[in-house]
Design an enzyme around this catalytic site. Structure first.
Site, PDB file in Angstrom:
ATOM      1  N   PRO A   9      23.334  58.696  95.472  1.00 51.90           N
ATOM      2  CA  PRO A   9      24.672  59.201  95.168  1.00 51.90           C
ATOM      3  C   PRO A   9      25.591  58.325  94.738  1.00 51.90           C
ATOM      4  O   PRO A   9      25.584  57.104  95.106  1.00 51.90           O
ATOM      5  CB  PRO A   9      25.046  59.929  96.744  1.00 51.90           C
ATOM      6  N   ASN A  10      26.602  58.913  93.704  1.00 51.62           N
ATOM      7  CA  ASN A  10      27.739  58.150  93.290  1.00 51.62           C
ATOM      8  C   ASN A  10      27.476  56.802  92.501  1.00 51.62           C
ATOM      9  O   ASN A  10      28.269  56.433  91.742  1.00 51.62           O
ATOM     10  CB  ASN A  10      28.763  57.403  94.583  1.00 51.62           C
ATOM     11  N   ARG A  17      33.601  53.521  88.926  1.00 48.05           N
ATOM     12  CA  ARG A  17      33.612  53.292  90.228  1.00 48.05           C
ATOM     13  C   ARG A  17      33.937  52.104  90.875  1.00 48.05           C
ATOM     14  O   ARG A  17      33.081  51.018  90.727  1.00 48.05           O
ATOM     15  CB  ARG A  17      32.225  53.765  90.967  1.00 48.05           C
ATOM     16  N   TYR A  22      31.362  47.064  91.832  1.00 51.73           N
ATOM     17  CA  TYR A  22      29.905  47.532  91.186  1.00 51.73           C
ATOM     18  C   TYR A  22      29.933  47.309  89.699  1.00 51.73           C
ATOM     19  O   TYR A  22      29.019  47.532  89.100  1.00 51.73           O
ATOM     20  CB  TYR A  22      29.868  49.020  91.417  1.00 51.73           C
ATOM     21  N   ASN A  71      17.524  52.647  94.590  1.00 54.74           N
ATOM     22  CA  ASN A  71      18.934  52.310  95.171  1.00 54.74           C
ATOM     23  C   ASN A  71      19.615  53.546  95.726  1.00 54.74           C
ATOM     24  O   ASN A  71      20.030  54.351  95.083  1.00 54.74           O
ATOM     25  CB  ASN A  71      20.071  51.604  94.142  1.00 54.74           C
ATOM     26  N   ALA A  74      24.422  55.539  99.787  1.00 51.25           N
ATOM     27  CA  ALA A  74      25.001  55.503 101.061  1.00 51.25           C
ATOM     28  C   ALA A  74      23.782  56.260 102.074  1.00 51.25           C
ATOM     29  O   ALA A  74      23.828  55.921 103.167  1.00 51.25           O
ATOM     30  CB  ALA A  74      26.105  56.320 101.183  1.00 51.25           C
ATOM     31  N   HIS A  77      21.812  54.162 104.612  1.00 52.43           N
ATOM     32  CA  HIS A  77      22.366  53.905 105.952  1.00 52.43           C
ATOM     33  C   HIS A  77      22.047  54.932 106.922  1.00 52.43           C
ATOM     34  O   HIS A  77      22.632  54.945 107.950  1.00 52.43           O
ATOM     35  CB  HIS A  77      24.069  53.119 105.809  1.00 52.43           C
ATOM     36  N   ASP A  84      11.318  58.699 105.728  1.00 54.78           N
ATOM     37  CA  ASP A  84       9.776  59.384 105.887  1.00 54.78           C
ATOM     38  C   ASP A  84       9.047  59.793 104.391  1.00 54.78           C
ATOM     39  O   ASP A  84       7.982  59.534 104.442  1.00 54.78           O
ATOM     40  CB  ASP A  84      10.228  60.692 106.364  1.00 54.78           C
ATOM     41  N   GLU A  95      13.742  48.368  97.639  1.00 52.81           N
ATOM     42  CA  GLU A  95      14.883  48.759  97.857  1.00 52.81           C
ATOM     43  C   GLU A  95      16.180  47.949  97.290  1.00 52.81           C
ATOM     44  O   GLU A  95      15.829  46.645  97.224  1.00 52.81           O
ATOM     45  CB  GLU A  95      15.338  48.627  99.519  1.00 52.81           C
ATOM     46  N   HIS A  97      20.312  46.853  96.019  1.00 56.05           N
ATOM     47  CA  HIS A  97      21.860  47.187  96.167  1.00 56.05           C
ATOM     48  C   HIS A  97      22.345  46.442  95.125  1.00 56.05           C
ATOM     49  O   HIS A  97      22.055  45.210  94.965  1.00 56.05           O
ATOM     50  CB  HIS A  97      22.039  46.994  97.477  1.00 56.05           C
ATOM     51  N   ILE A  98      23.495  46.699  94.401  1.00 51.47           N
ATOM     52  CA  ILE A  98      24.204  46.075  93.684  1.00 51.47           C
ATOM     53  C   ILE A  98      25.129  45.065  94.480  1.00 51.47           C
ATOM     54  O   ILE A  98      25.139  43.857  94.011  1.00 51.47           O
ATOM     55  CB  ILE A  98      25.233  46.966  92.830  1.00 51.47           C
ATOM     56  N   SER A  99      25.606  45.685  95.450  1.00 48.33           N
ATOM     57  CA  SER A  99      26.572  44.574  96.329  1.00 48.33           C
ATOM     58  C   SER A  99      25.718  43.966  97.205  1.00 48.33           C
ATOM     59  O   SER A  99      24.710  44.376  97.785  1.00 48.33           O
ATOM     60  CB  SER A  99      27.648  45.435  96.601  1.00 48.33           C
ATOM     61  N   ARG A 104      29.732  43.198 103.652  1.00 45.71           N
ATOM     62  CA  ARG A 104      30.790  44.444 103.637  1.00 45.71           C
ATOM     63  C   ARG A 104      30.961  45.110 105.173  1.00 45.71           C
ATOM     64  O   ARG A 104      30.604  44.297 105.926  1.00 45.71           O
ATOM     65  CB  ARG A 104      30.327  45.636 102.643  1.00 45.71           C
ATOM     66  N   ARG A 108      27.365  49.362 106.503  1.00 46.71           N
ATOM     67  CA  ARG A 108      26.387  49.065 105.434  1.00 46.71           C
ATOM     68  C   ARG A 108      25.066  48.106 105.813  1.00 46.71           C
ATOM     69  O   ARG A 108      24.574  47.749 104.971  1.00 46.71           O
ATOM     70  CB  ARG A 108      27.273  48.573 104.180  1.00 46.71           C
TER      71      ARG A 108
HETATM   72  C1  DQA Z   1      25.298  50.342  97.386  1.00 46.41           C
HETATM   73  C2  DQA Z   1      25.643  49.959  98.658  1.00 46.41           C
HETATM   74  C3  DQA Z   1      25.898  51.063  99.641  1.00 46.41           C
HETATM   75  O1  DQA Z   1      26.398  50.771 100.830  1.00 46.41           O
HETATM   76  C4  DQA Z   1      26.697  51.992  98.780  1.00 46.41           C
HETATM   77  O2  DQA Z   1      27.074  53.177  99.639  1.00 46.41           O
HETATM   78  C5  DQA Z   1      26.549  52.515  97.469  1.00 46.41           C
HETATM   79  C6  DQA Z   1      25.914  51.236  96.693  1.00 46.41           C
HETATM   80  C7  DQA Z   1      25.147  48.947  96.340  1.00 46.41           C
HETATM   81  O3  DQA Z   1      24.375  49.294  95.516  1.00 46.41           O
HETATM   82  O4  DQA Z   1      25.781  48.076  96.428  1.00 46.41           O
HETATM   83  O5  DQA Z   1      26.767  53.657  96.991  1.00 46.41           O
HETATM   84  O6  DQA Z   1      23.876  50.736  97.381  1.00 46.41           O
END
Ligand code: DQA
Length: 139
Positions: A9-10, A17, A22, A71, A74, A77, A84, A95, A97-99, A104, A108
């Protein structure tokens, strides 16, 4: 080698964003560069804002692909259901993550996915995805 990049998502809003976290590049631009650079790989990309659609995609590719770079945004978390799904397939998942989520908010810091993934790469901006791909390619 068949690899899937799976975004949650997002992440369709990358480029617009919270650019201070990001970055300013869209994922579509970044993905085109990756396809160009890793021509030897059968590389595909899927994004959804819906937990169920992400799970369906994991089921669809999880018995035939060589790797998934995920990725989950959210859902990382919150989602026992995605954890599963990852446990239920044969394809290894990395897995990403960008950040650096550990720098943070504390909500997270926990990932339901890390214990069922092959490994975790985070905090390198969009390069996190490439590092994960390289890990599959050189394995
Ligand atoms: C994220 C970190 C997550 O906490 C956040 O909800 C995202 C992006 C990242 O790529 O840093 O949507 O997965």
């Amino acid at each position: 080698m068949k690899l899937l990049i799976l975004n949650g998502p997002n992440l369709n809003l990358l480029g617009k964003r919270e650019p201070e976290i990001y970055g300013t590049q869209t994922f579509e631009q970044y993905f085109e560069n990756l396809k160009e650079k890793y021509k030897q790989v059968d590389l595909s990309y899927y994004q959804s804002n819906s937990e169920g659609a992400l799970i369906d995609k994991i089921h669809e590719v999880g018995f035939s692909y060589d790797g998934i770079v995920m990725n989950a945004g959210a859902y990382t978390h919150t989602s026992v259901a995605i954890a599963d799904a990852i446990s239920g397939i044969n394809t290894p998942v990395i897995e990403v993550h960008i950040s650096n989520v550990h720098k943070r908010e504390s909500f997270r810091h926990h990932s339901f996915l890390s214990p069922v993934c092959k490994g975790v790469i985070l905090g390198f901006g969009l390069q996190s995805y490439e590092l994960a791909l390289q890990s599959f390619i050189s394995a």
